[in-house]
Design an enzyme around this catalytic site. Structure first.
Site, short mmCIF file in Angstrom:
data_model
loop_
_atom_site.label_atom_id
_atom_site.label_comp_id
_atom_site.label_asym_id
_atom_site.label_seq_id
_atom_site.Cartn_x
_atom_site.Cartn_y
_atom_site.Cartn_z
N LYS A 121 -53.65 -87.17 11.70
CA LYS A 121 -55.08 -86.93 11.94
C LYS A 121 -55.53 -85.75 11.09
O LYS A 121 -55.03 -84.64 11.22
CB LYS A 121 -55.28 -86.63 13.42
CG LYS A 121 -56.70 -86.34 13.79
CD LYS A 121 -56.81 -86.23 15.29
CE LYS A 121 -58.20 -85.85 15.72
NZ LYS A 121 -58.27 -85.74 17.18
N LYS A 133 -56.06 -91.39 10.97
CA LYS A 133 -57.46 -91.11 11.28
C LYS A 133 -57.97 -89.98 10.39
O LYS A 133 -57.28 -88.97 10.29
CB LYS A 133 -57.56 -90.70 12.75
CG LYS A 133 -58.94 -90.30 13.23
CD LYS A 133 -58.88 -89.83 14.66
CE LYS A 133 -60.23 -89.36 15.14
NZ LYS A 133 -60.24 -88.87 16.50
C1 PBG Z 1 -60.27 -84.67 19.04
C2 PBG Z 1 -61.11 -85.86 18.73
C3 PBG Z 1 -61.76 -86.09 17.54
C4 PBG Z 1 -62.46 -87.26 17.65
C5 PBG Z 1 -62.19 -87.77 18.90
N1 PBG Z 1 -61.35 -86.89 19.56
C6 PBG Z 1 -61.71 -85.29 16.30
C7 PBG Z 1 -62.25 -83.95 16.35
O1 PBG Z 1 -63.32 -83.70 16.93
O2 PBG Z 1 -61.59 -83.07 15.79
C8 PBG Z 1 -63.36 -87.86 16.62
C9 PBG Z 1 -63.62 -89.30 16.74
C10 PBG Z 1 -64.71 -89.82 15.89
O3 PBG Z 1 -65.27 -89.15 15.02
O4 PBG Z 1 -65.03 -90.99 16.11
N2 PBG Z 1 -59.30 -84.88 19.99
ZN ZN Z 2 -59.15 -82.91 21.01
#
Ligand code: PBG
Ligand code: ZN
Length: 278
Positions: A146, A199
């Site tokens: 991620k 991701k």
């Molecule tokens: C963090 C989280 C993120 C997303 C969902 N949970 C990333 C973040 O904010 O760092 C992003 C999902 C999206 O953009 O669809 N646990």
């Molecule tokens: Zn988170």
């Protein structure tokens, strides 16, 4: 985000029914608690928003696979994915909480838990807790690679989870690095991940392709909120043919090697593909 809504637990079954009818096999649940605090205490509450929703959903639409996001950022008042002590994420405390969250989701009936905090050894901690509590059969979909991405912007706005200080670069990955991604995926597999994820998706097709070649586990790709927002915004202005653009994007993600695609377009595009068939 146009076309995206927050749902209360009682309104979810109706939406889930529609999603299931469209042909989408699974949903990923994110919780938005009414109360955020330093310790993220709403996250593992047996009667928390996600736990209640999972129970409702499994009752109402049993054939829809329910995957739950396991993280703290929507529950902490500072918006970080872990517990913060003296300006740093406290690893042991955070791992204990992530395991507790995952367990509460499994106990509520979640089919798969999906840890997204990017904390080292989160998969091991969660696997251990699940196994010890009789949930050895609950799979883990790990957000293994991620990246610290600008494309999460619209989600953070929607979930009210923008970090209040600092950023997530100490736990999310550097976009310029691919070897680290492969190392992270290998580590998560070693700790017991059942599905691994890359991701975001669109700007990381090379990571998906290399992960596909190197690992045998099911590979998920998460097409994030910014990817959705870009297409929606351009389509709203008449600059893109939305349906064709979405299909091309999803085809590219599949071509790169993703077995599962998480996308905000799921319901819309599945319905439209179904209509075409009929
Ligand atoms: C963090 C989280 C993120 C997303 C969902 N949970 C990333 C973040 O904010 O760092 C992003 C999902 C999206 O953009 O669809 N646990
Ligand atoms: Zn988170």
């Amino acid at each position: 985000m146009p076309g995206q809504y927050r749902f209360s637990p009682d309104a979810l079954p109706g939406e889930a029914e529609e999603i299931s009818k469209s042909g989408v096999p699974a949903i990923l649940l994110f919780g938005l608690p009414d109360h955020k605090d330093e310790a993220g205490s709403g996250s593992y509450d047996e009667h928390g928003i996600v736990q209640e929703s999972v129970r409702e959903l499994k009752r109402a639409v049993p054939k829809l696979t329910i995957i739950t996001d396991v993280c703290l950022c929507a529950y902490t008042n500072h918006g970080h994915c872990g517990i913060v002590r003296d300006g740093y994420v406290a690893t042991d405390e955070t791992l204990e909480l992530l395991a507790r969250i995952a367990l509460s989701h499994a106990a509520a009936g979640a089919d798969i838990v999906a840890p997204s905090a990017m904390m080292d050894h989160q998969v091991r901690a969660i696997r251990g807790a699940l196994d010890a509590a009789g949930f050895a059969g609950t799979p883990i979909m790990s957000y293994a690679a991620k990246y610290a991405s600008a494309f999460y912007g619209p989600f953070r706005e929607a979930a009210d989870s923008t970090p209040q200080f600092g950023d997530r670069k100490s736990y999310q990955m550097d976009p310029s690095n691919i070897r680290e991604a492969l190392r992270e995926i290998a580590l998560d597999i070693g700790e017991g991940a059942d599905i691994v994820m890359v991701k975001p998706a669109l700007a990381y097709l090379d990571v998906i392709a290399q992960a596909r070649r190197r690992f045998d586990l099911p590979l998920a790709a998460y097409s994030v909120s910014g990817e959705y927002a870009m297409v929606k915004a351009a389509a709203e202005r008449g600059w893109l043919d939305e349906r064709r653009a979405v299909l091309e994007m999803l085809t590219a993600i599949a071509r790169a090697g993703a077995d599962l695609i998480i996308t905000y377009f799921a319901k819309e595009i599945a319905s439209s593909l179904k209509e075409e068939e009929e």
